[in-house]
Motif scaffolding. Structure first.
Motif, PDB file in Angstrom:
ATOM      1  N   LEU A 233     -31.121-149.061   5.361  1.00 14.56           N
ATOM      2  CA  LEU A 233     -31.099-147.971   4.394  1.00 14.56           C
ATOM      3  C   LEU A 233     -29.795-147.190   4.405  1.00 14.56           C
ATOM      4  O   LEU A 233     -29.563-146.357   3.524  1.00 14.56           O
ATOM      5  CB  LEU A 233     -32.260-147.017   4.653  1.00 14.56           C
ATOM      6  N   THR A 234     -28.933-147.435   5.328  1.00 15.21           N
ATOM      7  CA  THR A 234     -27.691-146.679   5.427  1.00 15.21           C
ATOM      8  C   THR A 234     -26.812-146.828   4.186  1.00 15.21           C
ATOM      9  O   THR A 234     -26.341-145.810   3.650  1.00 15.21           O
ATOM     10  CB  THR A 234     -26.922-147.094   6.697  1.00 15.21           C
ATOM     11  N   PRO A 235     -26.571-148.025   3.658  1.00 15.75           N
ATOM     12  CA  PRO A 235     -25.751-148.113   2.440  1.00 15.75           C
ATOM     13  C   PRO A 235     -26.415-147.451   1.230  1.00 15.75           C
ATOM     14  O   PRO A 235     -25.739-146.862   0.387  1.00 15.75           O
ATOM     15  CB  PRO A 235     -25.603-149.611   2.210  1.00 15.75           C
TER      16      PRO A 235
ATOM     17  N   ASP B 252     -25.840-143.746   1.546  1.00 17.86           N
ATOM     18  CA  ASP B 252     -24.438-143.449   1.234  1.00 17.86           C
ATOM     19  C   ASP B 252     -24.214-143.421  -0.278  1.00 17.86           C
ATOM     20  O   ASP B 252     -23.546-142.521  -0.805  1.00 17.86           O
ATOM     21  CB  ASP B 252     -23.510-144.482   1.879  1.00 17.86           C
ATOM     22  N   CYS B 253     -24.752-144.403  -0.976  1.00 17.79           N
ATOM     23  CA  CYS B 253     -24.586-144.450  -2.433  1.00 17.79           C
ATOM     24  C   CYS B 253     -25.225-143.237  -3.097  1.00 17.79           C
ATOM     25  O   CYS B 253     -24.662-142.644  -4.025  1.00 17.79           O
ATOM     26  CB  CYS B 253     -25.189-145.729  -2.992  1.00 17.79           C
ATOM     27  N   LEU B 254     -26.403-142.848  -2.656  1.00 16.29           N
ATOM     28  CA  LEU B 254     -27.074-141.685  -3.232  1.00 16.29           C
ATOM     29  C   LEU B 254     -26.292-140.403  -2.971  1.00 16.29           C
ATOM     30  O   LEU B 254     -26.190-139.535  -3.849  1.00 16.29           O
ATOM     31  CB  LEU B 254     -28.491-141.565  -2.686  1.00 16.29           C
ATOM     32  N   LEU B 255     -25.728-140.273  -1.785  1.00 14.34           N
ATOM     33  CA  LEU B 255     -24.932-139.083  -1.492  1.00 14.34           C
ATOM     34  C   LEU B 255     -23.678-139.028  -2.362  1.00 14.34           C
ATOM     35  O   LEU B 255     -23.290-137.957  -2.842  1.00 14.34           O
ATOM     36  CB  LEU B 255     -24.558-139.053  -0.005  1.00 14.34           C
ATOM     37  N   PHE B 256     -23.037-140.188  -2.575  1.00 15.04           N
ATOM     38  CA  PHE B 256     -21.873-140.208  -3.453  1.00 15.04           C
ATOM     39  C   PHE B 256     -22.259-139.813  -4.881  1.00 15.04           C
ATOM     40  O   PHE B 256     -21.542-139.074  -5.553  1.00 15.04           O
ATOM     41  CB  PHE B 256     -21.204-141.584  -3.458  1.00 15.04           C
TER      42      PHE B 256
END
Length: 141
Positions: free
Chosen positions: A15-17, A20-24
């Motif tokens: 779930l890490t990537p 990261d995409c959601l935070l961006f």
């Protein structure tokens, strides 16, 4: 001969990537969004200051709009507020002449929709000489 049985691999979703995409995306939306508080429009209406136009001797069509939305055509009150009835009454008065001066005299408290209805009917009928009558302010310059 002894074969090994295939063992099922443990599948994991990383779930890490995704995080990261959601935070961006969240950061991008926060940076690109403007937060303006525009809940009210501050409108100051202009006053008409000038000499009153001299009445011309040519025939004109004057549509009056009262505060209650009642229409008058050259001083004669219409019984209904329907745009089709207004159009037929204007047709009778204009006698098919579309170059006559078309004056809209609306009460200051008349609804905007009632005035726009008159303008729309006049535009659909092809009148080209539209004007809105105002009164000269009571202040002396």
């Amino acid at each position: 001969m002894k074969f090994r049985r295939p063992q099922a691999e443990n599948l994991e979703i990383n779930l890490t990537p995704l995080i990261d995409c959601l935070l961006f995306l969240i950061i991008f939306l926060m940076i690109s969004t403007t937060f303006n508080k525009a809940s009210k429009l501050q409108i100051v209406l202009p006053e008409a200051k000038g000499d009153a136009a001299k009445p011309s001797k040519a025939k004109s069509i004057e549509i009056g709009v009262s505060a209650g939305g009642i229409y008058t055509i050259n001083g004669q009150e219409l019984a209904v507020k329907d745009p089709k009835q207004l159009q037929s009454a204007i047709e009778k008065v204009s006698e098919g002449k579309r170059d006559l001066p078309f004056i809209i005299a609306a009460d200051g408290k008349a609804s905007h929709q009632a005035v726009i209805t008159v303008m729309d009917v006049a535009g659909q009928m092809g009148f080209v000489n539209l004007s809105i009558s105002t009164r000269v302010s009571s202040e002396n310059p």
